[in-house]
Motif scaffolding. Sequence first.
Motif, PDB file in Angstrom:
ATOM      1  N   TRP A  93     -12.324 -14.843  27.121  1.00 20.79           N
ATOM      2  CA  TRP A  93     -12.480 -16.317  27.130  1.00 20.79           C
ATOM      3  C   TRP A  93     -12.302 -16.693  25.571  1.00 20.79           C
ATOM      4  O   TRP A  93     -11.768 -17.622  25.125  1.00 20.79           O
ATOM      5  N   TYR A  98     -11.221 -20.640  25.279  1.00 19.76           N
ATOM      6  CA  TYR A  98     -11.963 -21.693  26.424  1.00 19.76           C
ATOM      7  C   TYR A  98     -13.224 -21.304  25.715  1.00 19.76           C
ATOM      8  O   TYR A  98     -14.137 -20.559  25.837  1.00 19.76           O
ATOM      9  N   SER A  99     -13.748 -22.444  25.011  1.00 14.43           N
ATOM     10  CA  SER A  99     -15.015 -22.118  24.057  1.00 14.43           C
ATOM     11  C   SER A  99     -16.363 -22.367  25.259  1.00 14.43           C
ATOM     12  O   SER A  99     -17.142 -21.683  25.107  1.00 14.43           O
ATOM     13  N   LEU A 100     -16.233 -23.147  26.197  1.00 13.07           N
ATOM     14  CA  LEU A 100     -17.246 -23.267  27.142  1.00 13.07           C
ATOM     15  C   LEU A 100     -17.710 -21.647  27.983  1.00 13.07           C
ATOM     16  O   LEU A 100     -18.734 -21.486  27.970  1.00 13.07           O
ATOM     17  N   ALA A 104     -20.685 -19.286  27.294  1.00 15.17           N
ATOM     18  CA  ALA A 104     -21.579 -18.911  28.669  1.00 15.17           C
ATOM     19  C   ALA A 104     -21.775 -17.362  28.612  1.00 15.17           C
ATOM     20  O   ALA A 104     -22.730 -16.634  28.741  1.00 15.17           O
ATOM     21  N   THR A 132     -22.642 -23.811  19.929  1.00 18.71           N
ATOM     22  CA  THR A 132     -21.621 -24.354  20.793  1.00 18.71           C
ATOM     23  C   THR A 132     -21.900 -25.129  21.936  1.00 18.71           C
ATOM     24  O   THR A 132     -21.289 -26.120  22.000  1.00 18.71           O
ATOM     25  N   PHE A 133     -22.972 -24.862  22.878  1.00 21.97           N
ATOM     26  CA  PHE A 133     -23.322 -26.067  24.091  1.00 21.97           C
ATOM     27  C   PHE A 133     -23.448 -27.264  23.313  1.00 21.97           C
ATOM     28  O   PHE A 133     -23.414 -28.164  23.572  1.00 21.97           O
ATOM     29  N   LEU A 136     -20.732 -29.151  22.502  1.00 19.39           N
ATOM     30  CA  LEU A 136     -20.068 -29.538  23.558  1.00 19.39           C
ATOM     31  C   LEU A 136     -20.678 -30.632  24.463  1.00 19.39           C
ATOM     32  O   LEU A 136     -20.231 -31.067  25.413  1.00 19.39           O
ATOM     33  N   ARG A 138     -23.430 -30.007  26.204  1.00 19.61           N
ATOM     34  CA  ARG A 138     -23.760 -29.284  27.501  1.00 19.61           C
ATOM     35  C   ARG A 138     -25.212 -29.451  27.734  1.00 19.61           C
ATOM     36  O   ARG A 138     -25.947 -28.329  27.352  1.00 19.61           O
ATOM     37  N   GLU A 141     -26.857 -26.443  29.760  1.00 23.27           N
ATOM     38  CA  GLU A 141     -26.687 -25.216  29.064  1.00 23.27           C
ATOM     39  C   GLU A 141     -27.407 -24.823  27.817  1.00 23.27           C
ATOM     40  O   GLU A 141     -27.855 -23.713  27.492  1.00 23.27           O
TER      41      GLU A 141
END
Length: 263
Positions: A93, A98-100, A104, A132-133, A136, A138, A141
Motif C-alpha cells: 500500500w 494508498y495512504s489510507l 491501516a 495520517t488518519f 485524512l 478519518r 480510525e
Amino acid sequence: ERLSLRDQALPIYEEIGDLLGQGNVLTNVGIDLAREGRWEEALVLWDRGRDAFDRAGDVVGAAGMTHNIGEQLANLGRLEEAEARQREARRVWTAARYSLGAAAATSGLGRTLARSGRDEEAIALLGEALDTFGRLGRALEVIETEARIVEAHSLAGRWQDALDLADMSLARAVGDEYVEYVAAMHRDRGRALHALGDTTAAEAAFECSLSRAREAALDLEIAATLATRASLRAGAEAESDRAEARRILDAMGATRNWLDLST
C-alpha cells in the motif's frame, strides 16, 4: 434478509468470470463471519479473495485481503504470522501510494508489536498511523488507533499515559460505531486505575467495558476484559472470569499469548 442474500452473489460472479466481483464478495462475507466469531472461516474466505484479486491484477485489493488476514491472526494470538502479513500489506500500500490503506496496516502492525512486547516500535508506528488518519479526516480510525495506543501504554505499564489518553479519547467516542474501542479503552482504564491504587474505580471501568461489549456481542472484547480482570482478582471470582474467557477464546480458536490466562 441480508444473511439470506449474502451467499447468492458469489456463484453469479464465478459463473461470469468476474474476479473483482468475487474478491469483493469474499471480502464482505469474511467480515460478516469474523463479526460472528467464525474467525477461521473468515481467514479461508479472505485467502480466496486475495487469490481472486491477484488473478485480476489488483495488487491493492490483494493487499486488503492480506491486511484483513493479518488483523485476524493478531486477534487469534498468532502474532508472528500477523506481523508478516501486516508488513506485506504496508509495503504494497505504501508503494501504491494508498495512504489510507498504508495507515491501516501501520496501525495494525503497531498493535501486533505492542502485544509482542515491542512497545517502543509499536508506539512509533501507532503515532504515524494516527497522524495520517487525522490528516485524512478519518474520525473512526483516529479513535481506533488511540484505543490501540492506550492498550500499548497499558501493556508497557505506562499507567498514567494510558489513563490520560483513554479519558481524552472516550470523551469523543460518542456513537454506536465506536463501541468496540470504548469497551477496549474502559478495560485498559481499569487496568491502569488498579495499578494506580484506585480499585473501586477500576472495578467500575471493567464493568463498563463488559457491559458495552456484551450489548454489542463483542466476544473478543468480553474475553479480553474478563482475562484482564481475572489477573487482578483472586479466588473464586478470578477463576470464574478466567473460565468464561477461556470458553470464549476456545470457541474462536484463539491462542492466549497476549492475554494473561496462565493461572
